[in-house]
Design an enzyme around this catalytic site. Structure first.
Site, PDB file in Angstrom:
ATOM      1  CG  LEU A 213      -1.860  -1.000   1.599  1.00 12.07           C
ATOM      2  CD1 LEU A 213      -2.380  -0.794   3.021  1.00 12.07           C
ATOM      3  CD2 LEU A 213      -3.009  -0.909   0.612  1.00 12.07           C
ATOM      4  CG  HIS A 214       2.657   3.212  -3.066  1.00  8.44           C
ATOM      5  ND1 HIS A 214       2.238   2.118  -3.770  1.00  8.44           N
ATOM      6  CD2 HIS A 214       2.826   4.198  -3.983  1.00  8.44           C
ATOM      7  CE1 HIS A 214       2.178   2.420  -5.055  1.00  8.44           C
ATOM      8  NE2 HIS A 214       2.522   3.677  -5.219  1.00  8.44           N
ATOM      9  NE  ARG A 215      -1.864   3.475  -6.936  1.00 16.15           N
ATOM     10  CZ  ARG A 215      -1.000   3.950  -7.820  1.00 16.15           C
ATOM     11  NH1 ARG A 215      -0.801   5.247  -7.921  1.00 16.15           N
ATOM     12  NH2 ARG A 215      -0.356   3.137  -8.609  1.00 16.15           N
TER      13      ARG A 215
END
Ligand code: UD1
Length: 386
Positions: A213-215
């Site tokens: 997850l990084h957005r």
């Protein structure tokens, strides 16, 4: 021909590697192409940058602009200012940009205004969600590019709809998959499964899933992040989930007080098998370790774009934690499903993916065959001669 290749952030590195190789082969073959590599410095941590250069065998950048982090405006403006100087000094005939990060649009815009030909690799992808910074970067880069190289049929249609002449668009396949196919064997040597305590006796592998997850849309809002986390915690009761944590995500976890929901593993220390449970958080992994980790996962949960493509080729079930994808071929022809970010939907899709029968191997999307970079360089040579 002098091509100035641009990279800035992690997903750019596996795309540029095969292109640099293909240019090198063609210039040794007597084509006389000069190339020059610019790293904007958008990503600067060793785990997000230098490690990828080493593992992918990419030569050190000729110049690093060292722009670092900042707001979108600051980062884009810094890249533009410093990149313009490099263009004026180097006088390239072409600037080649990949993907959809801030470095992509910043360098494309500088080149276009200096009258340098702009080449965009991975053109035409559209999520149709303009709240994503990457969508703005894609639309603008494609609007000013002179040569647009696409990975899937949907991209060709999107560009046509936006009025970009067919003569500028070349469907060549996927350079990220070039890298994957080239490094797959080497990745098998990675010790990551052992390091995480996921190998049992007799070379058996403990079933596990992978999460990334990084957005901003996923991790910047505490309620959205919490809901996804609740779903993953539920899944992790039956299937340990390995979670390499991006720096942005790590800072949000600290700010929102979510730290206690994870077991933080020190890779160097090794983790005994019986402890492989819950969500196991680790530092961002290098390319080969992550490829190894994906290759044996029961399921991959992600908000990344590239991972949807990589799991398609690896034939690993992927659950995308977003409402839209700019890579529809991964859903139509690959292993990907779009789950959204509601807990109930995520759990339903993960369950369905885990139960999905592993039937005969699917065929890869057209031209995802390891030769996209060669097609790109051949086309560039052809268009210079025309
Ligand atoms: C960028 C790209 C995104 C891509 C992602 C892959 C844009 C708009 N976004 O997002 O499309 O999927 O890279 O990782 O270009 N940071 C570090 N070390 C680094 C780099 C960043 O700690 O080496 C931290 C900084 O606190 C920074 C934050 O991460 O503020 C975000 O970095 P940034 O480059 O702005 O965007 P990403 O979220 O990495």
């Amino acid at each position: 021909m002098k091509i100035l290749n641009v990279v800035g952030a992690r997903p750019n590195f596996m795309k540029i590697g095969p292109i640099i190789d293909a240019i090198r082969v063609r210039s040794h073959g007597g084509e006389g192409i000069e190339q020059f590599l610019v790293h904007t410095g958008q990503h600067y941590d060793r785990q997000l940058s230098a490690l990828f250069f080493e593992q992918l065998g990419i030569p050190a950048p000729d110049v690093n602009l060292e722009v670092g982090s900042g707001s979108h405006a600051v980062q884009t403006a810094e890249i533009m200012t410093r990149f313009e100087t490099v263009c004026l000094e180097q006088k390239p005939s072409h600037v080649l940009v990949v993907g959809d990060v801030n470095s992509t649009i910043a360098c494309a815009l500088v080149a276009a205004k200096l009258g340098i030909r702009v080449v965009h690799v991975e053109a035409g992808l559209r999520s149709f969600d303009r709240t994503m910074p990457e969508e703005i970067n894609r639309i603008l880069t494609d609007a000013i590019a002179d040569e647009l190289f696409t990975t899937e049929q949907s991209a060709n249609e999107n560009l046509r709809r936006e009025g970009i002449p067919d003569s500028k668009v070349h469907f060549v396949g996927n350079v990220m998959i070039d890298s994957l196919l080239r490094h797959r064997r080497k990745a098998e040597e990675s010790s990551i499964l052992k390091d995480l305590g996921l190998t049992g006796g007799n070379h058996g592998i403990t079933p596990y899933g992978v999460l990334t997850l990084h957005r901003a849309a996923t991790v910047d809002d505490p309620d959205r992040f919490r809901e996804i986390l609740e779903a993953v915690l539920e899944v992790s009761k039956g299937l340990p989930i390995v979670f390499p944590v991006h720096p942005r995500t790590k800072s949000r976890i600290a700010a929102f007080g979510f730290h206690g929901d994870f077991r933080w593993a020190q890779l160097s220390a090794g983790t005994p098998t019986e402890n492989a449970r819950g969500i196991i958080a680790v530092e961002p992994l290098g390319y080969l370790d992550f490829l190894r980790l994906m290759s044996s996962a029961r399921v991959v949960l992600t908000d990344s774009g590239g991972i949807q493509e990589e799991t398609t080729i690896l034939d690993i079930p992927c659950v995308t934690l977003r409402e839209s994808t700019e890579r529809p071929v991964t859903v139509e022809q690959g292993t990907n499903v779009l789950a959204g970010i509601r807990k109930r939907d995520i759990l339903t899709h993960v369950q369905a993916q885990l139960e999905r029968p592993r039937t005969a191997r699917r065929s890869a999307p057209p031209l995802w065959d390891g030769k996209a970079a060669e097609r790109i360089v051949d086309q560039l040579i052809k268009s210079v001669r025309e």
